[in-house]
Design an enzyme around this catalytic site. Structure first.
Site, PDB file in Angstrom:
ATOM      1  N   GLY A 198       0.987  -1.129   0.059  1.00 59.36           N
ATOM      2  CA  GLY A 198       0.038  -0.116  -0.017  1.00 59.36           C
ATOM      3  C   GLY A 198       1.011   1.256   0.009  1.00 59.36           C
ATOM      4  N   GLY A 199       0.325   2.381   0.396  1.00 58.92           N
ATOM      5  CA  GLY A 199       1.145   3.666   0.590  1.00 58.92           C
ATOM      6  C   GLY A 199       2.242   3.629   1.377  1.00 58.92           C
ATOM      7  CG  PHE A 200       2.360   0.192   4.327  1.00 54.91           C
ATOM      8  CD1 PHE A 200       3.061  -0.790   4.058  1.00 54.91           C
ATOM      9  CD2 PHE A 200       0.806   0.037   3.961  1.00 54.91           C
ATOM     10  CE1 PHE A 200       2.488  -2.148   3.444  1.00 54.91           C
ATOM     11  CE2 PHE A 200       0.088  -0.945   3.685  1.00 54.91           C
ATOM     12  CZ  PHE A 200       1.270  -2.145   3.790  1.00 54.91           C
ATOM     13  N   GLY A 201       4.371   1.006   1.743  1.00 52.50           N
ATOM     14  CA  GLY A 201       5.532   0.266   0.964  1.00 52.50           C
ATOM     15  C   GLY A 201       4.822  -1.123   0.911  1.00 52.50           C
ATOM     16  CB  SER A 202       6.151  -4.181  -0.434  1.00 50.87           C
ATOM     17  OG  SER A 202       5.425  -3.304  -1.430  1.00 50.87           O
ATOM     18  CB  VAL A 203       4.600  -6.025   4.787  1.00 51.08           C
ATOM     19  CG1 VAL A 203       4.837  -7.143   5.762  1.00 51.08           C
ATOM     20  CG2 VAL A 203       4.315  -4.940   5.207  1.00 51.08           C
TER      21      VAL A 203
ATOM     22  CD  GLU B 115       6.333  -9.624  18.069  1.00 55.17           C
ATOM     23  OE1 GLU B 115       6.439 -10.745  18.620  1.00 55.17           O
ATOM     24  OE2 GLU B 115       5.887  -8.579  18.699  1.00 55.17           O
TER      25      GLU B 115
ATOM     26  CG  ASP C 299      -6.199  -8.178   9.110  1.00 55.37           C
ATOM     27  OD1 ASP C 299      -7.475  -8.273   8.983  1.00 55.37           O
ATOM     28  OD2 ASP C 299      -5.539  -8.006   7.793  1.00 55.37           O
TER      29      ASP C 299
ATOM     30  CG  ASP D 193      -4.061   4.077  10.426  1.00 48.49           C
ATOM     31  OD1 ASP D 193      -5.048   4.260  10.229  1.00 48.49           O
ATOM     32  OD2 ASP D 193      -3.498   3.242   9.374  1.00 48.49           O
TER      33      ASP D 193
END
Length: 313
Positions: free
Chosen positions: A47-52, A121, A128, A167
């Site tokens: 997303g806007g935060f990047g990738s995980v 971690e 979720d 958030d």
């Protein structure tokens, strides 16, 4: 009975905050390369935060999450005591990553020419809260109470460490399905906690308070309580109460499910239009609906272990 359970949960509340001056993580350039320490797995989300990505720590096969954040997407920077410039998310995670189990721990981080890589971690098995509610619908109040207590403790821990998450939402809460423990994740929209007003907000709009929608100003603690009210409604009703700005500023709460009067009262209190009318964390915890909370392991045994995953809607 409640007192014994509160005492059993006291280790969560009393967890110390990390002292940034006791820096346990060396700057990225002084460590062994990422590729030699971690094996990168499939993409978990982006997303806007990047990738995980999922991953494994080579030394001990520990499951981890590997978060890539591009430098040109970072709007808020911080500085470590040694002068290293890092994303504010790293500063915040290092402050809250202690013995407290209700917040995701930052295990390591690396700097690359065009990005930062955060090693976090990753409990297993995990889901979720958004997906959990989507699959199972509105939660029984006993389960919602246990979950909400844990989220409240996580937010209190962050504030005690001088961190404002900004958030709080179901997608940013992980459920350890074996242990019944919740973890607050994703501090990419967070900030250092202050008593003065905030005039910026990068969190999720449908969880944002009416004072932000109307005036683009808010105070951290009362805004967090509003988000907690939205979250609790989401748990017991299966969806959020407001979708549009005009609904947020009106603040009229309608219950789509059968919800106890005590739970309704707590939700409406958290969603008071005037920030000064909202409860403190202590008042939430002392509310009649919040009494007799199940411990996480009991929650897992009663509500989680007996449930088999059902198809997503």
């Amino acid at each position: 009975m409640l007192l014994s359970k509160i005492n059993s949960l006291a280790h969560l509340r009393a967890a110390p905050c990390n002292d940034l001056h006791a820096n346990k993580l060396a700057p990225g350039k002084e460590k062994e390369p990422l590729e030699s320490q971690y094996q990168v797995g499939p993409l978990l989300g982006s997303g806007g935060f990047g990738s995980v990505y999922s991953g494994i720590r080579v030394a001990d096969n520990l499951p981890v999450a590997i978060k890539h954040v591009e430098k040109d997407r970072i709007s808020d920077w911080g500085e470590l005591p040694n002068g290293t410039r890092v994303p504010m998310e790293v500063v915040l995670l290092k402050k809250v990553s202690s013995g407290f189990s209700g917040v995701i721990r930052l295990l390591d981080w690396f700097e690359r020419p065009d990005s930062f890589v955060l090693i976090l971690e990753r409990p297993e098995p995990v889901q979720d809260l958004f997906d959990f509610i989507t699959e199972r619908g509105a939660l029984q109040e006993e389960l919602a109470r246990s979950f909400f207590w844990q989220v409240l403790e996580a937010v209190r821990h962050c504030h005690n460490c001088g961190v404002l998450h900004r958030d709080i939402k179901d997608e940013n809460i992980l459920i350890d399905l074996n242990r019944g423990e919740l973890k607050l994740i994703d501090f990419g929209s967070g900030a250092l906690l202050k008593d003065t007003v905030y005039t910026d907000f990068d969190g999720t709009r449908v969880y944002s308070p009416p004072e932000w929608i109307r005036y683009h100003r808010y105070h951290g603690r009362s805004a967090a309580v509003w988000s907690l009210g939205i979250l609790l409604y989401d748990m017991v009703c299966g969806d959020i109460p407001f979708e549009h700005d005009e609904e947020i500023v009106k603040g009229q709460v309608y219950f789509r499910q059968r919800v106890s009067s005590e739970c309704q009262h707590l939700i409406r209190w958290c969603l008071s239009l005037r920030p000064s009318d909202r409860p403190s964390f202590e008042e939430i915890q002392n509310h009649p609906w919040m009494q007799d909370v199940l411990l996480p392991q009991a929650t897992a045994e009663i509500h989680l272990h007996s449930l088999s995953p059902s198809p997503s809607k």
